[in-house]
Write a protein that holds these residues in place. Sequence first.
Motif, mmCIF file in Angstrom:
data_model
loop_
_atom_site.group_PDB
_atom_site.id
_atom_site.type_symbol
_atom_site.label_atom_id
_atom_site.label_comp_id
_atom_site.label_asym_id
_atom_site.label_seq_id
_atom_site.Cartn_x
_atom_site.Cartn_y
_atom_site.Cartn_z
ATOM 1 N N GLY A 308 1.741 -2.159 2.954
ATOM 2 C CA GLY A 308 1.372 -2.799 1.702
ATOM 3 C C GLY A 308 2.575 -3.191 0.869
ATOM 4 N N ARG A 310 5.413 -4.262 2.003
ATOM 5 C CA ARG A 310 5.944 -5.513 2.555
ATOM 6 C C ARG A 310 5.046 -6.704 2.192
ATOM 7 N NH1 ARG A 310 10.106 -4.060 5.903
ATOM 8 N NH2 ARG A 310 10.097 -1.893 6.627
ATOM 9 N N HIS A 311 3.748 -6.482 2.160
ATOM 10 C CA HIS A 311 2.833 -7.542 1.723
ATOM 11 C C HIS A 311 3.103 -7.913 0.267
ATOM 12 C CE1 HIS A 311 -0.810 -9.547 0.334
ATOM 13 N NE2 HIS A 311 -0.961 -8.570 -0.548
ATOM 14 N N LYS A 312 3.280 -6.905 -0.573
ATOM 15 C CA LYS A 312 3.506 -7.163 -1.991
ATOM 16 C C LYS A 312 4.868 -7.808 -2.222
ATOM 17 C CE LYS A 312 0.378 -3.397 -3.174
ATOM 18 N NZ LYS A 312 -0.743 -4.233 -3.647
ATOM 19 N N GLN A 314 6.216 -9.966 -0.206
ATOM 20 C CA GLN A 314 5.988 -11.375 0.110
ATOM 21 C C GLN A 314 5.304 -12.093 -1.051
ATOM 22 O OE1 GLN A 314 3.774 -11.944 3.712
ATOM 23 N NE2 GLN A 314 3.800 -14.175 3.585
ATOM 24 N N LEU A 315 4.356 -11.433 -1.694
ATOM 25 C CA LEU A 315 3.668 -12.041 -2.831
ATOM 26 C C LEU A 315 4.627 -12.262 -3.995
ATOM 27 C CD1 LEU A 315 1.098 -13.063 -4.168
ATOM 28 C CD2 LEU A 315 0.493 -10.685 -4.701
ATOM 29 N N ASP A 384 -2.365 -6.577 -6.490
ATOM 30 C CA ASP A 384 -1.943 -7.967 -6.350
ATOM 31 C C ASP A 384 -2.229 -8.778 -7.610
ATOM 32 O OD1 ASP A 384 -1.252 -7.222 -3.807
ATOM 33 O OD2 ASP A 384 -2.632 -8.586 -2.769
#
Length: 408
Positions: A308, A310-312, A314-315, A384
């Motif tokens: 998560g 790494r996802h955040k 990217q965002l 997010d």
Amino acid sequence: MTDTTVSRATFDDVMVPNYNPPAIIPVRGQGSRLWDQQDREYIDFAGGIAVNVLGHRHPALLQALTDQADKVWHLSNVYTNEPVLQLARKLTDSTFAEQVFFCNSGAEANEAAFKLARKYAHDRVGPHKHEIIAFNQAFHGRTLFTVSVGGQAKYREGFEPVPAGIGHVPYNDIEALRAAMSERTCAVVMEPIQGEGGVIPADPDFARALRELCDEHDALLIFDEVQTGVGRTGSLFAYMDMGVTPDILTSAKGLGGGFPIGAMLTRRDIAASFNVGSHGTTYGGNPLGCAVARAVLDTVDDPALLAGVRHKQQLFVEQLEAINNRHHCFSDIRSAGLLIGAELIESLHGQAPRVLAAARELGLMLLVAGPNVLRMTPSLIIPDQDIVQGMARLEQAIAAALKVEQAS
């Protein structure tokens, strides 16, 4: 209940003036939101400077603290305690390290690391092998020793004479480091990503060559992971993604999730130089701090949570790039997990504090890394929607700063 008898003016009256906080006084938090004395809400991209890895009032941390508070708070290091042993076992099971020293802050963890490096070299080789090499723009703490090892002269000025036997070379410059190292070098200390220095990552080839040089010169490699550790980069510690293992690692900030604690991790053969009585701390390894830190690690050391991060990341980067496409305000956007730096274009150099102030007025808390870089170190579990909403506020703050710059 908010105490209306204290305000920012009280700070000037009763506090030593080494800080200059803004007028607002946060009084409560929840998740990635904070509220001040006037009940104004803020989105928190600062995270207590990479400390609040699980945000504010996380239930697992609240539970760990209240459970331990009902048992025993403090014993000193005359006795050991169960939480410190459990936390040490968790850290050694999760990392390269075999033994741990606990303290109360990142500066204390680095102080211990530097002292241990010198003691280890003294025990094995002799007093001439005492030099520590660090990097320009590095930050390692505010004690006299750690501020001397740090590579920013402004933090040393006025405190001279500072400890001797410390050298500095440019970050990511392996030839400069090669020229500086000798039989006198006992250790090289590096942040895997320079935080205060502008969110600058170590080049992978540089990190590998650094490890080889330390081995060649019989010097210890110390990684200062005070800011990069405990999930910040998307791994439990940044070294785990580098293909380079240090001899000593320091941790703090996120380790306690807001409760003060620091740790120095190392191998058993190196730790042996800290024989009984050679170093110590009254509060280090206290049951309260260790119980909370164990809950932090139990929560953060989870593949889903780290994915998560790494996802955040990217965002955040996508949102910053979109702002840059509209306003052409950043010359570079650098990130490693949720340690993010956005460097302002040359015409906006020196304006990062102004953007910070404008963002705060719009209900967003963030940081700087020097006068030219906006720094973000939010909770690792920031929703997010908070990222998107916070970025909208940041864009308004940047637009305001650009308007001022164009008018001047």
